[in-house]
Design an enzyme around this catalytic site. Structure first.
Site, PDB file in Angstrom:
ATOM      1  N   GLU A 197       0.856  -1.191   0.000  1.00  0.00           N
ATOM      2  CA  GLU A 197       0.000   0.000   0.000  1.00  0.00           C
ATOM      3  C   GLU A 197       0.894   1.245   0.000  1.00  0.00           C
ATOM      4  O   GLU A 197       1.000   1.956   1.004  1.00  0.00           O
ATOM      5  CB  GLU A 197      -0.926   0.001   1.223  1.00  0.00           C
ATOM      6  N   GLU A 333      -6.760  -7.782  -0.673  1.00  0.00           N
ATOM      7  CA  GLU A 333      -7.210  -7.808   0.712  1.00  0.00           C
ATOM      8  C   GLU A 333      -8.676  -7.406   0.777  1.00  0.00           C
ATOM      9  O   GLU A 333      -9.083  -6.395   0.194  1.00  0.00           O
ATOM     10  CB  GLU A 333      -6.386  -6.849   1.594  1.00  0.00           C
TER      11      GLU A 333
END
Length: 617
Positions: A197, A333
């Site tokens: 991320e 995710e």
């Protein structure tokens, strides 16, 4: 052998960087089993279409900010956040539940050392071996495996600058140079994800969890350029498998925002790529804990967001972007925290995954094994017994029903710690006893007890072995009295229950760059975050070791145990008070055990510290 392996990996990495390697022939340990059903020659859309549904090994290989040295045993890293080490049995459990894909989040920065000869940041060889072993648990079962670069301090910077980019590009390139070489012959079941991320964590002008468009394009270009470094590095490795491997590219923060995903730029001649998105949606159902949260599904948030409509809009947007770019999307995710709302989570799972399936997007469930942790309660598999948490099993059944899969879900079974017994311990005849107690010496966290006779065995000819019982980490502590240094030594081998081995190399690693072993005055037994019971400490000779002359072991010195009764109680306070007042101590010798602050003076300050210690018990 270890040195040879390091050299082999250094050489391979340098060769790949120079674009001269065509395989793994320069690596001494590269024997790879072939999957029963090899996967080659597929395009990205075909590979992604076969991934169905996945599971994340969360909060394990991706642990970060541990403060451990790069040479520390891998098992110490992966258990630092409270999860057990991964096992083949764990991956067997995941596969039996219906998952055919696993994502192995992996952090690398704490395992790097700069090598002057190759001018590369070299991955510790033990860590690389550990990562490979974990990948193999799934890969050799024909599961798809996503391996990535996760919580990296050089990726997630407070503020992106040209200088931070140069560092990030160098380290990212060096890591993927070595990883792509290590896994060069693995087929298309293995997928690489360049970053997790990537984001700015402290820029007041750029929202950390936004879409990265707050600074006129600088952030977007920064991340796209790093994605290009990743792609070019893997493709340049030279193996046929790395030429066709699917590579996953995130946008800013792997955001589910349509603008952030659309802004992911696919490098020229990238080959098989997929876009990486994280989507814990709708947020006010899945994770939020504020007044606007609503953990009922179907439902609406306190802001009026309709959950079903929100999911429909999201997946429609993802499908449109995927079609525009002719590139598949993987949701790396997703999850809904357990707010004791199992029925609603089941409803959510069916809705979420049905829409994902219609859009052709595989989803990978985030599992951090956490329960009763508010918005971060993403525990599904109880890894201590490889069973499923009671509130998780119905949710997994709901997920698998979308794909027509009947899962095998072993019912939750609590782990029961084995009880210590000397009958379970084998002490070698040549072991040198430094300390032994039938009932054990109980040490509180951060309250050490000193060992005697240790220094004559602190050499490459001996290991130290502790017989212990604790739920935390058993440690030894090296101390220099003059410099007031305390250096914690972690055991490199705790595979045998109740037995921890500390090697000579472990001692040196603990003090590297700080002090020499010869300068250390004391060696302590110590608990860390949890209480520790020590039953014995031994110096164990290695084959052919020269043995010092026999001496009787000294009793351990427990700080605060002034009357030497193996416990710290109010009686020790009384003894110290009498000593300081010049009164009779009834034969109690006040010595080093009373020096609570280790300043070589026993005075009123030591009495104060002793009282505080007892009050905190």
């Amino acid at each position: 052998m270890k040195n040879q392996k390091n050299v082999g990996r250094f050489t391979a990495a340098a060769a790949v960087a120079a674009l001269t390697v065509t395989g793994l022939s320069c690596l001494p340990e590269t024997t790879i089993e072939t999957n029963a059903a090899s996967l080659n020659g597929q395009n990205a859309q075909s590979v992604v279409a076969q991934m169905t549904i996945g599971w994340n090994l969360g909060n394990t290989l991706d642990v970060a900010t541990t403060g451990l040295k790069s040479t520390t045993a891998p098992g110490k890293f992966v258990t630092k956040w409270g999860n057990p080490e991964p096992t083949q049995e764990l991956f067997d459990t995941v596969k039996a539940a219906g998952f055919n894909t696993v994502r192995i989040p992996t952090t690398w920065y704490e395992h790097l050392e700069y090598d002057e000869s190759s001018q590369m940041y070299v991955v510790n060889s033990d860590w690389m071996d550990y990562v490979k072993q974990t990948v193999d648990y799934a890969y050799h079962q024909d599961m798809f495996v996503i391996l990535n670069v996760h919580h990296e301090d050089f990726i997630n910077e407070k503020v992106f600058t040209d200088e931070t980019y140069a560092v990030a590009a160098k380290k990212l390139g060096d890591i993927w140079t070595q990883v792509s070489a290590e896994f060069a012959d693995y087929d298309q079941h293995l997928i690489f994800e360049g970053m997790n991320e990537p984001r700015q964590t402290g820029n007041p002008n750029v929202n950390q969890w936004g879409n990265g468009t707050d600074d006129g394009g600088y952030t977007t270009k920064y991340i796209n350029d790093l994605n290009a470094v990743f792609v070019n590095t893997v493709r340049s490795q030279g193996s046929a498998s790395n030429q066709e491997r699917v590579l996953m590219l995130p946008g800013y923060a792997a955001s589910s925002d349509a603008t952030a995903v659309r802004n992911i730029e696919i490098p020229q001649n990238a080959g098989n790529v997929a876009l990486s998105v994280h989507a814990y949606l709708p947020y006010y159902f899945t994770m939020a804990e504020d007044s606007k949260a609503n953990h009922e599904f179907p439902g609406k948030s306190g802001w009026g967001e309709d959950y079903e409509y929100s999911l429909t809009t999201f997946f429609n947007n993802m499908k449109q972007i995927s079609d525009e770019k002719n590139t598949p999307i993987v949701i790396g995710e997703f999850s809904a925290s357990d707010f004791d709302n199992t029925e609603s989570r089941c409803n959510w799972a069916k809705s979420y995954l049905s829409k994902a399936k219609d859009a052709g997007i595989p989803c990978v469930l985030w599992d951090n094994q956490a329960i009763n942790n508010g918005g971060e309660s993403h525990g599904y598999v109880y890894r201590m017994t490889n069973t499923w948490f009671p509130n998780a099993a119905p949710v997994i059944e709901a997920m698998m029903s979308v794909y027509g899969i009947t899962p095998t879900l072993p019912a939750y079974e609590e782990y029961v710690s084995p009880e210590f017994s000397w009958d379970k311990i084998t002490v070698g005849e040549d072991w040198k006893e430094l300390y032994r107690s039938k009932k054990g010496l109980e040490l509180e966290a951060w309250k050490p007890a000193a060992l005697g006779q240790w220094k004559q065995y602190a050499s490459e000819n001996y290991d130290f072995v502790m017989i212990y019982d604790t739920t935390g980490d058993p440690t030894l502590v090296l101390q220099n009295e003059a410099q007031e240094t305390w250096n914690y030594v972690y055991a490199s081998d705790t595979d045998t229950p109740f037995v921890a081995k500390f090697t000579y190399e472990d001692l040196l690693a603990a003090i590297e760059g700080v002090i020499s072993l010869e300068e250390e005055d004391n060696l302590y037994m110590s608990a860390t975050a949890e209480p520790l019971t020590v039953y014995g400490v031994y110096a164990v000779p290695k084959a052919g070791a020269e043995q010092p002359s026999e001496t009787e072991p000294d009793a351990p010195v427990q700080i605060g145990d002034i009357n030497n009764d193996s416990q710290v109680t109010v009686l020790d306070i009384v003894a110290l008070q009498k000593y300081l007042l010049g009164q009779s101590t009834d034969g109690v010798k006040v010595d080093k055990t009373a020096d609570m602050n280790n300043d070589d003076i026993v005075n009123i300050y030591d009495l104060i510290l002793l009282k505080k210690q007892l009050l905190n018990k």
